[in-house]
Design an enzyme around this catalytic site. Structure first.
Site, PDB file in Angstrom:
ATOM      1  N   ASP A  90       0.876  -1.166   0.000  1.00 52.02           N
ATOM      2  CA  ASP A  90       0.000   0.000   0.000  1.00 52.02           C
ATOM      3  C   ASP A  90       0.915   1.218   0.000  1.00 52.02           C
ATOM      4  O   ASP A  90       2.065   1.140   0.429  1.00 52.02           O
ATOM      5  CB  ASP A  90      -0.870  -0.040   1.261  1.00 52.02           C
TER       6      ASP A  90
ATOM      7  N   ASP B 111      -0.159   5.103   0.663  1.00 57.44           N
ATOM      8  CA  ASP B 111      -0.413   6.142   1.656  1.00 57.44           C
ATOM      9  C   ASP B 111      -0.484   5.592   3.065  1.00 57.44           C
ATOM     10  O   ASP B 111      -1.158   4.612   3.324  1.00 57.44           O
ATOM     11  CB  ASP B 111      -1.711   6.869   1.312  1.00 57.44           C
TER      12      ASP B 111
END
Lengths: 183, 366
Positions: B68, B70
């Protein structure tokens, strides 16, 4: 079989009262360029460039009672891109995945499935270099390559054209490689 | 029109013969990758591709790692103040607005450690342009790192409404994949995705920096994650040359040690993800505080000897190791009955917990 063609089209636009005045026609022309270029017009294809909007091509408008806006029909000439089935064209590779190769010609995106590749490429996806390699390692198709393909199918929507192609035939396939310019 | 049974299709077009397929066609399809039009493959084709991918990974002795972006590897900001902060990388204009990212400390070491062991992929809720910009920034920050075509953004899966699906990245299953993410709740789709997630502490640099610019960024999350990932890889591909078959079990082997032998009692209501994490990391959950070895609570309970702050729990999870419970007890007892939370010296993730709980509630009751 025409890939690019020139034609006359009509664009209907609503012009807000704030633009009424001496430069109205210039404004209308700018607006047509801005709104239409790059757009997909469904069956007609993609508008590549608006070549001319003459002053006399702008009809007298009709004022809408509710809004005060003016509805104008503008006739313009434009160059369009319309892909046809079985057409052969050179496309740039945007992306590769284990499913196949994603390519584009201007605004048109074309997918080449691994099943539409020659036998010696079909199982040659190499995740390390992110490329499709032939069995003899002679041919490498990766991002930024140019490949010559034939369109297998074209589907026109109102907002986009979906196309699939093949490189499984004589004279189709890799044309130029980014590491090997100009061969 | 005759039925077309070819293995791949793009929207309503067969990608192998170019035939236009009408809506009546019911050949089973697996969504693979949506770019301009939805690309889908038959389940047989997906299996074939997954098989080829698996044998390729086995020869290279690699696993897959889905990252991932952010709050996991970096934090992004569109706040102009971010431009003057030291160590912030500018992405230029994305979707018409300038974006700045702060890469998490230890990023380069993290990639150096996992690159030889894992085939890396990105899965983000950002747009495609943002994902491409960040991928470039990451490659520059950690030279030698490659994501290949394995970058999935929200533009690639508009149909999933904020959830993430491994199948979109790896049609035909991702038996060799692990996930690094700060959120569990986006991975609830599908049967076995949640177990593959190695949870990290959400990285919120800007939030703290704008409040207190002198604050040191002492985040060490990525080194802890790298350690856990290397251990999982070593368990999956042991040095004697054999291959395990369940990557989740390999990750669990080190994870279950974290709370091994602990019986946790949550004195306050916590969301289901905390409970799932507790069990995943080897704890036994008990109903009765008398049976518990650790009473997990933000409030100071009567029996202080067994008290463990909720922050302790999460830090153990994030760091994949047992932390000392004393360290996470606030010095001053918080005022009775007040909603004000005790703050440990490091930032707790109280706010995220609430978000997760709210999201899950929505999912369960809508």
């Amino acid at each position: 079989m025409v890939f690019f063609y020139k034609t006359d089209l009509i664009y209907e636009m609503l012009l807000s009262p704030q633009y009424f005045g001496p430069s109205m026609k210039t404004r209308i022309k700018d607006e047509v360029n801005k709104q239409v270029e790059g757009k997909c017009l469904g069956r007609e294809g993609y508008v590549i460039a608006v070549t001319s909007v003459k002053d006399e091509d702008v009809d007298t408008g009709v004022v809408e009672y509710d809004t005060g806006c003016v509805a104008v029909n503008v006739r313009y000439a434009a160059i369009l891109l319309r892909p046809f089935k079985n057409e052969v064209l050179d496309a740039i590779v945007d992306d590769v995945s284990e499913l196949g190769v994603f390519t584009s010609v201007g605004p048109l995106h074309i997918f080449v499935s691994r099943h539409a590749m020659p036998e010696d490429l079909q199982n040659g996806f190499d995740a390390d270099s992110d490329a499709w390699l032939s069995d003899d390692k002679e041919v490498e198709i990766k991002k930024a390559c140019v490949i010559r393909l034939r369109l297998l199918g074209v589907m026109c929507d109102t907002t986009q054209i979906t196309a699939v192609g093949t490189i499984k035939d004589d004279f189709l396939g890799l044309i130029s490689h980014p590491d090997n310019q100009g061969f | 029109m005759a039925a077309c049974t070819h293995p791949q299709r793009l929207g309503n077009l067969c990608a192998v013969c170019g035939a236009v397929l009408d809506g009546k066609d019911t050949t089973e399809q697996v969504a693979a990758r949506a770019s301009s039009a939805a690309l889908s493959v038959t389940s047989k084709e997906a299996e074939a591709i997954a098989g080829a991918r698996q044998s390729r990974l086995d020869t290279q002795r690699k696993l897959q790692l889905v990252l991932d972006l952010d709050h996991t590897l970096l934090e992004c900001s569109t706040d102009k103040r971010a431009s003057s902060v030291e160590g912030v990388v500018s992405l230029g204009n994305v979707a018409g607005r300038p974006h700045w990212v702060r890469l998490r400390p230890g990023l380069r070491q993290f990639f150096d450690a996992v690159r030889p062991l894992y085939e890396l992929a990105i899965y983000t809720h950002g747009s495609r342009a943002y994902a491409a910009g960040v991928a470039k920034a990451l490659t520059e920050a950690a030279p030698g790192t490659s994501f290949g075509g394995r970058v999935v953004s929200r533009d690639d899966c508009p149909d999933l409404r904020g959830e993430k699906s491994l199948a979109r990245l790896f049609p035909g299953g991702a038996a060799r994949a692990l996930i690094l993410d700060d959120r569990l709740d986006v991975w609830t789709r599908g049967v076995d995705q949640t177990a593959r997630v190695l949870v990290v502490q959400p990285y919120k640099f800007f939030e703290h920096h704008f409040r207190d610019p002198s604050r040191r960024d002492g985040d060490a999350q990525l080194s802890h994650s790298a350690r856990a990932l290397c251990a999982a890889h070593a368990a999956f591909y042991p040095s004697n040359g054999s291959v395990e078959d369940d990557v989740v079990a390999c990750l669990d082997r080190s994870r279950t040690k974290v709370f091994a032998g602990c019986s946790l009692f949550f004195a306050e209501e916590v969301d289901i993800y905390a409970a799932r994490c507790a069990e995943r990391y080897g704890a036994r959950l008990v109903e009765d505080p008398a049976e518990a070895t650790h009473v997990v609570s933000r409030q100071r309970p009567d029996d202080e000897a067994r008290w463990a702050h909720l922050d302790w729990f999460w830090y153990c999870v994030w760091r994949c190791r047992r932390e000392s419970a004393e360290r996470y007890r606030p010095q001053q007892p918080p005022q009775n009955g007040s909603r004000k939370r005790a703050r440990s010296p490091e930032e707790p993730a109280a706010d995220e917990d609430d978000e997760w709980a709210a999201d899950l509630e929505e999912e369960l009751f809508s």
